[in-house]
Design a protein around this motif. Structure first.
Motif, PDB file in Angstrom:
ATOM      1  N   LEU A 206       0.831  -1.201   0.000  1.00 42.97           N
ATOM      2  CA  LEU A 206       0.000   0.000   0.000  1.00 42.97           C
ATOM      3  C   LEU A 206       0.866   1.252   0.000  1.00 42.97           C
ATOM      4  N   VAL A 211      -1.058   4.487  -1.772  1.00 42.80           N
ATOM      5  CA  VAL A 211      -2.412   4.561  -1.216  1.00 42.80           C
ATOM      6  C   VAL A 211      -2.396   4.580   0.310  1.00 42.80           C
ATOM      7  N   HIS A 212      -1.222   4.550   0.889  1.00 35.94           N
ATOM      8  CA  HIS A 212      -1.031   4.730   2.328  1.00 35.94           C
ATOM      9  C   HIS A 212       0.193   5.623   2.496  1.00 35.94           C
ATOM     10  N   GLN A 281      -0.976  -0.277  -8.762  1.00 37.89           N
ATOM     11  CA  GLN A 281      -1.662   0.773  -8.024  1.00 37.89           C
ATOM     12  C   GLN A 281      -3.166   0.516  -8.025  1.00 37.89           C
ATOM     13  N   THR A 282      -3.699   0.067  -9.148  1.00 33.77           N
ATOM     14  CA  THR A 282      -5.120  -0.284  -9.212  1.00 33.77           C
ATOM     15  C   THR A 282      -5.428  -1.388  -8.216  1.00 33.77           C
ATOM     16  N   GLU A 285      -5.366   0.059  -4.628  1.00 36.61           N
ATOM     17  CA  GLU A 285      -6.568   0.856  -4.385  1.00 36.61           C
ATOM     18  C   GLU A 285      -7.782  -0.041  -4.170  1.00 36.61           C
ATOM     19  N   GLN A 286      -7.870  -1.116  -4.945  1.00 40.05           N
ATOM     20  CA  GLN A 286      -8.997  -2.043  -4.807  1.00 40.05           C
ATOM     21  C   GLN A 286      -8.917  -2.792  -3.486  1.00 40.05           C
ATOM     22  N   ALA A 289     -10.359  -0.428  -0.987  1.00 41.56           N
ATOM     23  CA  ALA A 289     -11.799  -0.295  -1.228  1.00 41.56           C
ATOM     24  C   ALA A 289     -12.543  -1.543  -0.782  1.00 41.56           C
TER      25      ALA A 289
END
Length: 415
Positions: A206, A211-212, A281-282, A285-286, A289
């Motif tokens: 992450l 994303v973190h 990255q996708t 992020e998933q 989520a």
């Protein structure tokens, strides 16, 4: 994927390997520290590099024949530096715990003081538990999360740092569902003239994907695992500034271990290369989520989440408010029977044994790797709730198992 060569030599081991592959294919892996690596990483880890001793570092080995070992390790280092923006990277630790050990051995003397997060509040054994070498070699004080909010009590951390006067402050966790305020902890470390070790074992991927928030460039040392959210070869990593590079390298080898596991380092190199691709990255992020969707749905089913939700890849459920007679061990056992594999976990204010605690911890990295999205996670939350509501009902277990089979078939592990 076959194990024909193993079967020719050792059918018993081949049976176990095939059984494990089938188990992974036919169950939902929700242990927050687990993931599924690619076939490329599996191939790298099972390569001929398993035969090679390469004590030392690229360009400075104690054995000959290290041309390709040097190439692979340097690729792993270069890719990690690009992923994390670190000045110096050591990819040789066999695990996250040995990465932490390297920092302690490099910067501390026996009897020095460590301030870290308590295990029952989300910390890790290698942060100072008395059963671990850390608790045996060093004097340890531990901060906690606020039991009302579930967030780290930074005011308490600061008070303890002032009175305890630690030589190193450890941040990071194994069961904390929120982002860590790295800068705030660094400020405390600066105030008491302590080093700051940030352990990102769970969130390595992450952080790499952005994303973190990252402690690299803030904390003096950053350690992590290379197989959890980042899906690379199994092992550990240490990142630091050039100022401490020689000390860390010497603490890893020869200080803490001998020959590096070059096949694992090959797996790290391949996994880091995969993480540099835009699709990673996708994925990251998933993963987040999916954890948010899982947590929200569990809350809708009446479960109490520590801190009320999550910012990362895991949710921590306190069963006491909703299921006071069900332990984490009870839930873990019933869920595994239904094909959902997670773990019982201690929670802040724990009133039971760590061997049969009051909570469960569930992560989304492995299911996200399989292709699960938010709708899938809401279905998984429903399945978890059905089992935990009736852990002794065989008909419920059977029905949930059937639904798990369908989800696994829709999202095959190795296509």
């Amino acid at each position: 994927m076959d194990h024909d060569h193993v079967r020719d030599v050792d059918p018993a081991v081949a049976d176990a390997l095939e059984g494990e592959l089938t188990r992974q294919e036919e169950t939902l892996a929700m242990i927050a520290s687990e993931n599924h690596v690619s076939r490329a990483v599996l191939d790298a880890q099972g390569s001929a590099l398993t035969n090679k001793y390469a004590e030392g570092y690229p360009g400075a080995r104690y054995y000959g024949g290290c041309t390709y070992a040097d190439e692979v390790e340097q690729l792993a280092i270069d890719r990690a530096q690009e992923l994390f923006g670190a000045e110096h990277v050591n990819v040789q630790p066999h695990s996250g715990t040995q990465a932490n050990q390297a920092v302690y051995f490099a910067m501390l003397e026996p009897g020095d003081k460590i301030l870290s997060l308590d295990l029952t509040h989300g910390g890790h054994l290698s942060h100072g538990h008395p059963a671990n070498f850390v608790g045996q070699f060093y004097e340890v004080e531990q901060y906690e999360v606020d039991t009302e909010t579930g967030y780290i009590d930074y005011d308490q951390l600061e008070r303890l740092a002032t009175t305890f006067d630690p030589d190193i402050i450890v941040s990071g966790y194994s069961a904390y569902p929120r982002e860590v305020e790295w800068e705030r902890i660094q400020e405390v470390a600066n105030d008491v003239d302590a080093y700051h070790l940030a352990d990102i074992a769970h969130i390595t991927g992450l952080v790499a994907a952005g994303v973190h928030s990252s402690p690299v460039g803030t904390a003096d040392f950053v350690t992590g695992s290379t197989h959890k959210t980042i899906r690379a070869g199994r092992g550990g990593i240490v990142m630091t500034d050039e100022e401490y590079a020689d000390d860390i390298d010497s603490a890893v080898f020869p200080g803490g271990q001998g020959g590096p596991l070059m096949h694992n380092i090959a797996g790290k190199a391949v996994g880091f290369g995969e993480a540099l691709e835009p699709k990673f990255q996708t994925y990251a992020e998933q993963t987040v989520a999916n954890a948010v969707a899982l947590g929200e749905s569990l809350t809708d089913h009446g479960f109490s989440l520590v801190s009320g939700g999550t910012d990362n890849h895991l949710v921590l459920v306190d069963l006491r408010p909703s299921h006071p007679d069900t332990t984490g061990g009870d839930a873990e056992e019933a869920l595994e029977e239904a094909g959902i594999v997670l773990n019982g976990n201690t929670v802040p204010g724990e009133t039971r044994s760590a061997f049969n605690p009051s909570g469960i911890r569930a992560g989304t990295p492995a299911l996200t790797t399989r292709g699960f999205d938010e709708d899938d996670m809401r279905e998984v939350a429903d399945l978890i709730a059905r089992v935990v509501d009736a852990p002794d009902d065989d008909s419920v277990i059977e029905s949930v198992r059937s639904s798990v089979d369908e989800l696994c078939a829709e999202n095959p592990l190795y296509k």
